[in-house]
Design an enzyme around this catalytic site. Structure first.
Site, mmCIF file in Angstrom:
data_model
loop_
_atom_site.group_PDB
_atom_site.id
_atom_site.type_symbol
_atom_site.label_atom_id
_atom_site.label_comp_id
_atom_site.label_asym_id
_atom_site.label_seq_id
_atom_site.Cartn_x
_atom_site.Cartn_y
_atom_site.Cartn_z
ATOM 1 N N ASP A 6 31.659 30.134 42.263
ATOM 2 C CA ASP A 6 31.881 30.809 43.549
ATOM 3 C C ASP A 6 32.987 31.842 43.334
ATOM 4 O OD1 ASP A 6 32.584 31.496 46.173
ATOM 5 O OD2 ASP A 6 33.646 29.602 46.515
ATOM 6 N N THR A 10 40.051 35.662 46.347
ATOM 7 C CA THR A 10 41.346 35.164 45.867
ATOM 8 C C THR A 10 41.175 34.355 44.593
ATOM 9 O OG1 THR A 10 42.138 35.063 48.152
ATOM 10 C CG2 THR A 10 43.444 33.895 46.510
ATOM 11 N N ILE A 12 38.349 32.246 41.724
ATOM 12 C CA ILE A 12 37.008 31.953 41.215
ATOM 13 C C ILE A 12 36.945 30.441 41.082
ATOM 14 C CG2 ILE A 12 35.374 32.268 39.323
ATOM 15 C CD1 ILE A 12 36.982 34.823 38.585
ATOM 16 N N ALA A 103 27.334 36.582 49.884
ATOM 17 C CA ALA A 103 26.591 35.470 49.274
ATOM 18 C C ALA A 103 27.232 34.135 49.639
ATOM 19 C CB ALA A 103 26.547 35.643 47.757
ATOM 20 N N ASP A 104 28.566 34.099 49.779
ATOM 21 C CA ASP A 104 29.226 32.834 50.129
ATOM 22 C C ASP A 104 28.798 32.361 51.516
ATOM 23 O OD1 ASP A 104 30.610 34.940 51.377
ATOM 24 O OD2 ASP A 104 32.609 34.208 50.844
HETATM 25 N N1 LIG Z 1 49.425 29.946 45.939
HETATM 26 C C1 LIG Z 1 48.326 30.431 46.480
HETATM 27 N N2 LIG Z 1 47.677 31.434 45.852
HETATM 28 C C2 LIG Z 1 46.547 31.941 46.388
HETATM 29 N N3 LIG Z 1 46.008 31.522 47.518
HETATM 30 C C3 LIG Z 1 46.610 30.533 48.169
HETATM 31 C C4 LIG Z 1 47.784 29.935 47.691
HETATM 32 N N4 LIG Z 1 48.136 28.964 48.562
HETATM 33 C C5 LIG Z 1 47.220 28.966 49.529
HETATM 34 N N5 LIG Z 1 46.319 29.906 49.328
HETATM 35 C C6 LIG Z 1 45.246 30.164 50.254
HETATM 36 O O1 LIG Z 1 44.066 29.605 49.807
HETATM 37 C C7 LIG Z 1 43.034 30.539 50.040
HETATM 38 C C8 LIG Z 1 42.012 30.336 48.976
HETATM 39 O O2 LIG Z 1 40.877 30.069 49.668
HETATM 40 P P1 LIG Z 1 39.567 29.692 48.932
HETATM 41 O O3 LIG Z 1 39.852 28.579 47.988
HETATM 42 O O4 LIG Z 1 38.528 29.525 49.962
HETATM 43 O O5 LIG Z 1 39.338 30.919 47.983
HETATM 44 P P2 LIG Z 1 39.126 32.422 48.269
HETATM 45 O O6 LIG Z 1 39.080 33.077 46.945
HETATM 46 O O7 LIG Z 1 40.065 32.914 49.290
HETATM 47 O O8 LIG Z 1 37.702 32.377 48.831
HETATM 48 P P3 LIG Z 1 36.942 33.534 49.478
HETATM 49 O O9 LIG Z 1 37.434 34.798 48.897
HETATM 50 O O10 LIG Z 1 35.558 33.149 49.158
HETATM 51 O O11 LIG Z 1 37.257 33.430 50.920
HETATM 52 C C9 LIG Z 1 43.650 31.909 49.977
HETATM 53 O O12 LIG Z 1 42.970 32.798 50.832
HETATM 54 C C10 LIG Z 1 45.011 31.640 50.468
HETATM 55 O O13 LIG Z 1 45.022 31.885 51.863
HETATM 56 C C1 LIG Z 2 33.681 38.118 54.411
HETATM 57 C C2 LIG Z 2 33.849 37.731 52.957
HETATM 58 C C3 LIG Z 2 34.924 38.603 52.317
HETATM 59 C C4 LIG Z 2 34.303 36.272 52.913
HETATM 60 O O1 LIG Z 2 34.436 35.814 51.617
HETATM 61 C C5 LIG Z 2 32.497 37.835 52.198
HETATM 62 O O2 LIG Z 2 31.568 36.980 52.750
HETATM 63 C C6 LIG Z 2 31.963 39.251 52.197
HETATM 64 O O3 LIG Z 2 32.433 40.082 51.481
HETATM 65 N N1 LIG Z 2 30.911 39.486 53.026
HETATM 66 C C7 LIG Z 2 30.226 40.756 53.142
HETATM 67 C C8 LIG Z 2 30.079 41.156 54.558
HETATM 68 C C9 LIG Z 2 29.307 40.193 55.449
HETATM 69 O O4 LIG Z 2 29.174 39.000 55.124
HETATM 70 O O5 LIG Z 2 28.826 40.629 56.493
HETATM 71 K K LIG Z 3 35.347 32.379 51.922
#
Ligand SMILES: Nc1ncnc2c1ncn2[C@@H]1O[C@H](COP(=O)(O)OP(=O)(O)OP(=O)(O)O)[C@@H](O)[C@H]1O
Ligand SMILES: CC(C)(CO)[C@@H](O)C(=O)NCCC(=O)O
Ligand SMILES: [K+]
Length: 253
Positions: A6, A10, A12, A103-104
Site C-alpha cells: 500500500d 506518508t 509505504i 486506489a486505496d
Molecule cells: N512520526 C510520524 N511520521 C509520519 N507519520 C506519522 C507519525 N506519527 C503519526 N503519523 C501519522 O500517521 C499517518 C500515517 O497514516 P497511514 O499509516 O494511513 O499512512 P499514510 O501514508 O498517511 O497513508 P495514506 O497516504 O494512504 O493516507 C500520517 O498521516 C501521520 O498523520
Molecule cells: C485522497 C488520497 C490522497 C488518500 O490517500 C488518495 O486516495 C488519492 O490520491 N485519491 C485520488 C483522488 C480521489 O480519490 O478522488
Molecule cells: K489513506
C-alpha cells in the site's frame, strides 16, 4: 506467499501473507529508495523458505509505483497486479471519473462491501481523511476527502507565526488550556465532528444507513471520539488487497 503493498503519501506499507499470518513492514515515503533492501531483509528474517508467488499493489503516488515494482521484481516469482478501477474487485463505479479514484479508497471500499455484505462507508485516517461509500449491489457511489489530522497540524506550523508543530494525542478535554491543547482539541474533535456530519448528510441523501469501517495511521487518536464504528481494522488496506487477489485467482480457476 502473497505480498500486499500500500503506497500512501506518508508511508509505504507492506504485508506478507504466509499461511494464516500477516507479517507487516512500513517504510517512510522519504526512504522509498531503501524499499528493496528492506524487503530483502524482511524475507530473510521471516520467511526464508518461501517465495513470493504474487504481489498486489495499491498506489496513490504514481511517480513511485514503477520504482517500487522494479525493486520487488527480484523477489517475485509470480504475477504482479497494480490495482485500478479496471481490477475485478466486485465493485462498479457511479463516479464522474472512476479512473481518478484513489486506489486505496477503491481497495478499502471493496473490503468493506465484502466484509459487511451491505452498504458501507470506510473512513481512512491517513495523510488525508477519506470517506468512501459503497451502496447497494457494490456500487461505489462517492465520498469525501478532508485534510488528515497530521496534515492539519502541519498546515498551522507552516502558515502561522505563533502556532507550533504539535505532536497529536488524544484530547484530554475539549477546552484546551494552552496552544497545544487547543490545537489537539480542534483537530481531533473537529475531524470527529466532520466525519459524523458527512456520514449523516450522505445517509440523508441516499435514504439508507451505512455500516462503518475505520482504518489509517491516525485511527487510534480519534477512535474514542467517534460515535458510530462497526469495525476498526488497522490492516484494512493490506487485507483488502489479499481479498481482491483471492477474487482474481478464483476468476482464473
Ligand atoms: N512520526 C510520524 N511520521 C509520519 N507519520 C506519522 C507519525 N506519527 C503519526 N503519523 C501519522 O500517521 C499517518 C500515517 O497514516 P497511514 O499509516 O494511513 O499512512 P499514510 O501514508 O498517511 O497513508 P495514506 O497516504 O494512504 O493516507 C500520517 O498521516 C501521520 O498523520
Ligand atoms: C485522497 C488520497 C490522497 C488518500 O490517500 C488518495 O486516495 C488519492 O490520491 N485519491 C485520488 C483522488 C480521489 O480519490 O478522488
Ligand atoms: K489513506
Amino acid at each position: 506467499m502473497l505480498l500486499a503493498i500500500d503506497i500512501g503519501n506518508t508511508n509505504i506499507k507492506l504485508g506478507l501473507f504466509c499461511g494464516g499470518s500477516l507479517i507487516k513492514f512500513s517504510i517512510a515515503l522519504a526512504d522509498s529508495h531503501l524499499f528493496g533492501e528492506g524487503l530483502g531483509e524482511l524475507i530473510r528474517q521471516n520467511a526464508a523458505a518461501e517465495k513470493i508467488t504474487a504481489a498486489m499493489v495499491s498506489s496513490v503516488v504514481p511517480l513511485l509505483t514503477g520504482q517500487i515494482c522494479s525493486a520487488l521484481r527480484p523477489y517475485l516469482t509470480g504475477e504482479l497486479h497494480i490495482v485500478s478501477h479496471r481490477t475485478n474487485t466486485g465493485l462498479s463505479y457511479s463516479l464522474h471519473h472512476p479512473e481518478r479514484l484513489g486506489a486505496d479508497r477503491l481497495v478499502a471500499a471493496a473490503w468493506a462491501y465484502h466484509h459487511f455484505g451491505a452498504p458501507s462507508a470506510v473512513i481512512d485516517f491517513g495523510t488525508a481523511t477519506t470517506i468512501s461509500v459503497t451502496g447497494h449491489s457494490g456500487v461505489f457511489i462517492g465520498g469525501a476527502i478532508i485534510p488528515g489530522l497530521r496534515t492539519m497540524a502541519r498546515a498551522f506550523s507552516e502558515h502561522t507565526a505563533a502556532l507550533p508543530l504539535v505532536e497529536l494525542a488524544m484530547p484530554l478535554s475539549a477546552l484546551g488550556k494552552d496552544t497545544r491543547e487547543a490545537i489537539i482539541s480542534g483537530i481531533v474533535y473537529g475531524t470527529a465532528g466532520a466525519v459524523s456530519r458527512i456520514i449523516y448528510e450522505i445517509e440523508m441523501e441516499i435514504g439508507y444507513n451505512l455500516k462503518i469501517a475505520i482504518t489509517g495511521g491516525n485511527m487510534p487518536l480519534i477512535v474514542p471520539c467517534l460515535e458510530r464504528v462497526d469495525v476498526a481494522e488497522p490492516d484494512l488496506l493490506l487485507k483488502g488487497l489479499k481479498q481482491i487477489y483471492e477474487r482474481m485467482r478464483q476468476a482464473w480457476m
